[in-house]
Design a protein around this motif. Sequence first.
Motif, PDB file in Angstrom:
ATOM      1  N   GLU A 158       0.787  -1.238   0.000  1.00 12.58           N
ATOM      2  CA  GLU A 158       0.000   0.000   0.000  1.00 12.58           C
ATOM      3  C   GLU A 158       0.815   1.281   0.000  1.00 12.58           C
ATOM      4  O   GLU A 158       0.273   2.362  -0.131  1.00 12.58           O
ATOM      5  N   ALA A 159       2.140   1.164   0.151  1.00 12.26           N
ATOM      6  CA  ALA A 159       2.971   2.374   0.186  1.00 12.26           C
ATOM      7  C   ALA A 159       3.198   2.874  -1.246  1.00 12.26           C
ATOM      8  O   ALA A 159       2.746   2.257  -2.204  1.00 12.26           O
ATOM      9  N   GLY A 160       3.886   4.010  -1.357  1.00 12.48           N
ATOM     10  CA  GLY A 160       4.295   4.482  -2.676  1.00 12.48           C
ATOM     11  C   GLY A 160       3.158   5.098  -3.475  1.00 12.48           C
ATOM     12  O   GLY A 160       2.152   5.533  -2.927  1.00 12.48           O
ATOM     13  N   PHE A 161       3.317   5.097  -4.773  1.00 11.34           N
ATOM     14  CA  PHE A 161       2.310   5.704  -5.648  1.00 11.34           C
ATOM     15  C   PHE A 161       2.369   5.036  -7.017  1.00 11.34           C
ATOM     16  O   PHE A 161       3.221   4.179  -7.272  1.00 11.34           O
ATOM     17  N   GLY A 162       1.462   5.456  -7.876  1.00  5.94           N
ATOM     18  CA  GLY A 162       1.477   4.993  -9.263  1.00  5.94           C
ATOM     19  C   GLY A 162       1.487   3.475  -9.381  1.00  5.94           C
ATOM     20  O   GLY A 162       0.661   2.785  -8.777  1.00  5.94           O
ATOM     21  N   TYR A 163       2.431   2.950 -10.151  1.00  2.05           N
ATOM     22  CA  TYR A 163       2.511   1.517 -10.453  1.00  2.05           C
ATOM     23  C   TYR A 163       3.312   0.730  -9.402  1.00  2.05           C
ATOM     24  O   TYR A 163       3.604  -0.452  -9.613  1.00  2.05           O
ATOM     25  N   ASP A 164       3.679   1.369  -8.291  1.00  7.74           N
ATOM     26  CA  ASP A 164       4.504   0.696  -7.273  1.00  7.74           C
ATOM     27  C   ASP A 164       3.965  -0.675  -6.835  1.00  7.74           C
ATOM     28  O   ASP A 164       4.757  -1.605  -6.651  1.00  7.74           O
ATOM     29  N   PRO A 165       2.639  -0.846  -6.635  1.00  8.80           N
ATOM     30  CA  PRO A 165       2.166  -2.133  -6.094  1.00  8.80           C
ATOM     31  C   PRO A 165       2.349  -3.330  -7.031  1.00  8.80           C
ATOM     32  O   PRO A 165       2.220  -4.468  -6.599  1.00  8.80           O
ATOM     33  N   MET A 166       2.646  -3.095  -8.318  1.00  9.02           N
ATOM     34  CA  MET A 166       2.869  -4.260  -9.191  1.00  9.02           C
ATOM     35  C   MET A 166       4.324  -4.418  -9.586  1.00  9.02           C
ATOM     36  O   MET A 166       4.665  -5.353 -10.308  1.00  9.02           O
ATOM     37  N   PHE A 167       5.202  -3.541  -9.118  1.00 19.63           N
ATOM     38  CA  PHE A 167       6.603  -3.561  -9.562  1.00 19.63           C
ATOM     39  C   PHE A 167       7.516  -4.154  -8.496  1.00 19.63           C
ATOM     40  O   PHE A 167       7.683  -3.590  -7.412  1.00 19.63           O
ATOM     41  N   MET A 168       8.117  -5.295  -8.835  1.00 19.54           N
ATOM     42  CA  MET A 168       9.048  -5.955  -7.917  1.00 19.54           C
ATOM     43  C   MET A 168      10.468  -5.795  -8.475  1.00 19.54           C
ATOM     44  O   MET A 168      10.805  -6.366  -9.513  1.00 19.54           O
ATOM     45  N   PRO A 169      11.287  -4.983  -7.800  1.00 16.85           N
ATOM     46  CA  PRO A 169      12.626  -4.730  -8.342  1.00 16.85           C
ATOM     47  C   PRO A 169      13.454  -6.017  -8.387  1.00 16.85           C
ATOM     48  O   PRO A 169      13.271  -6.903  -7.550  1.00 16.85           O
ATOM     49  N   GLU A 170      14.361  -6.093  -9.338  1.00 19.17           N
ATOM     50  CA  GLU A 170      15.272  -7.239  -9.461  1.00 19.17           C
ATOM     51  C   GLU A 170      15.991  -7.491  -8.146  1.00 19.17           C
ATOM     52  O   GLU A 170      16.487  -6.525  -7.529  1.00 19.17           O
ATOM     53  N   GLY A 171      16.025  -8.744  -7.705  1.00 18.08           N
ATOM     54  CA  GLY A 171      16.734  -9.090  -6.468  1.00 18.08           C
ATOM     55  C   GLY A 171      15.875  -8.946  -5.223  1.00 18.08           C
ATOM     56  O   GLY A 171      16.357  -9.179  -4.114  1.00 18.08           O
ATOM     57  N   TYR A 172      14.614  -8.576  -5.382  1.00 20.70           N
ATOM     58  CA  TYR A 172      13.702  -8.394  -4.229  1.00 20.70           C
ATOM     59  C   TYR A 172      12.538  -9.372  -4.343  1.00 20.70           C
ATOM     60  O   TYR A 172      12.178  -9.790  -5.440  1.00 20.70           O
ATOM     61  N   ASP A 173      11.929  -9.703  -3.198  1.00 19.42           N
ATOM     62  CA  ASP A 173      10.688 -10.482  -3.274  1.00 19.42           C
ATOM     63  C   ASP A 173       9.522  -9.692  -2.701  1.00 19.42           C
ATOM     64  O   ASP A 173       8.517 -10.251  -2.271  1.00 19.42           O
ATOM     65  N   VAL A 174       9.663  -8.372  -2.699  1.00 20.56           N
ATOM     66  CA  VAL A 174       8.566  -7.467  -2.335  1.00 20.56           C
ATOM     67  C   VAL A 174       8.437  -6.417  -3.437  1.00 20.56           C
ATOM     68  O   VAL A 174       9.391  -6.177  -4.185  1.00 20.56           O
ATOM     69  N   THR A 175       7.245  -5.819  -3.537  1.00 22.55           N
ATOM     70  CA  THR A 175       7.060  -4.747  -4.521  1.00 22.55           C
ATOM     71  C   THR A 175       7.509  -3.413  -3.905  1.00 22.55           C
ATOM     72  O   THR A 175       7.726  -3.306  -2.687  1.00 22.55           O
ATOM     73  N   CYS A 176       7.592  -2.398  -4.770  1.00 22.34           N
ATOM     74  CA  CYS A 176       7.959  -1.054  -4.283  1.00 22.34           C
ATOM     75  C   CYS A 176       6.942  -0.538  -3.272  1.00 22.34           C
ATOM     76  O   CYS A 176       7.276   0.304  -2.433  1.00 22.34           O
ATOM     77  N   ALA A 177       5.698  -1.037  -3.342  1.00 18.61           N
ATOM     78  CA  ALA A 177       4.670  -0.589  -2.398  1.00 18.61           C
ATOM     79  C   ALA A 177       4.749  -1.330  -1.066  1.00 18.61           C
ATOM     80  O   ALA A 177       3.975  -1.056  -0.155  1.00 18.61           O
ATOM     81  N   GLN A 178       5.684  -2.283  -0.956  1.00 23.38           N
ATOM     82  CA  GLN A 178       5.893  -2.991   0.314  1.00 23.38           C
ATOM     83  C   GLN A 178       7.222  -2.592   0.958  1.00 23.38           C
ATOM     84  O   GLN A 178       7.603  -3.160   1.970  1.00 23.38           O
ATOM     85  N   MET A 179       7.913  -1.635   0.344  1.00 19.27           N
ATOM     86  CA  MET A 179       9.230  -1.225   0.865  1.00 19.27           C
ATOM     87  C   MET A 179       9.092   0.036   1.688  1.00 19.27           C
ATOM     88  O   MET A 179       8.188   0.833   1.422  1.00 19.27           O
ATOM     89  N   ASP A 180      10.054   0.256   2.600  1.00 17.22           N
ATOM     90  CA  ASP A 180      10.009   1.573   3.224  1.00 17.22           C
ATOM     91  C   ASP A 180      10.627   2.571   2.246  1.00 17.22           C
ATOM     92  O   ASP A 180      11.338   2.214   1.310  1.00 17.22           O
TER      93      ASP A 180
END
Length: 204
Positions: A158-180
Amino acid sequence: MSRKFEGDQILVATHNAGKLQEITEILAPFGVKVVGAAEMNLPEPEETEDTFVGNARIKAHAAAQATGLPALSDDSGITIDALDGAPGVYTADWAETGNGRDFMMAMTRANDEITAKGPDAPRSAQFRCTLVLAWPDGHDEVFEGVMAGDLVWPIRGEAGFGYDPMFMPEGYDVTCAQMDKAEKNRISHRGRAVSAFIKGCFSG
Ligand code: IMP
């Protein structure tokens, strides 16, 4: 060599609250006061170019001319490999409803279009950010940053904005909307472009 930024106030030529917040946080250690375009009552210029740098130049130069301050603009978006780089500069347009922006609609479209390409279609995508710092005399400097990752479905976080909830950066198992925020800023396209801007315009 880039022209150096001198002064204690920078105008960030964006009306996007998410971008403004991220840029303000990333610039906080440099002692520069950040002012947003909405705060200065600047109009939003039309983005008529078909490249990130073209649109970033339009926004930065319009703001520098209107205020007499050096102005930093951000043009960014997502490029999806299975869709030949779409939506690219039209990333925000995919969320347009005529009555505000709906990013759930935009993310659903992205997922539907990839799914329509078949089960083997790659889910890889890149967030891209171009920053332009324009001075009132017409000079500008350009900085770019990219973050690669995969588009997941269903969306997560739920964090972030825009397309963050569907974008999982390379090397991560969380999306940008799950990161601090600090973690996203450290690895993001915008964080990288702002680092290049700081290196080019603040130091040395
Ligand atoms: P523009 O640069 O104002 O044309 O719009 C960029 C579009 O890309 C907006 O719709 C944003 O929501 C999206 N976008 C840019 N950066 C990010 C990000 O860090 N996270 C999620 N979406 C982003």
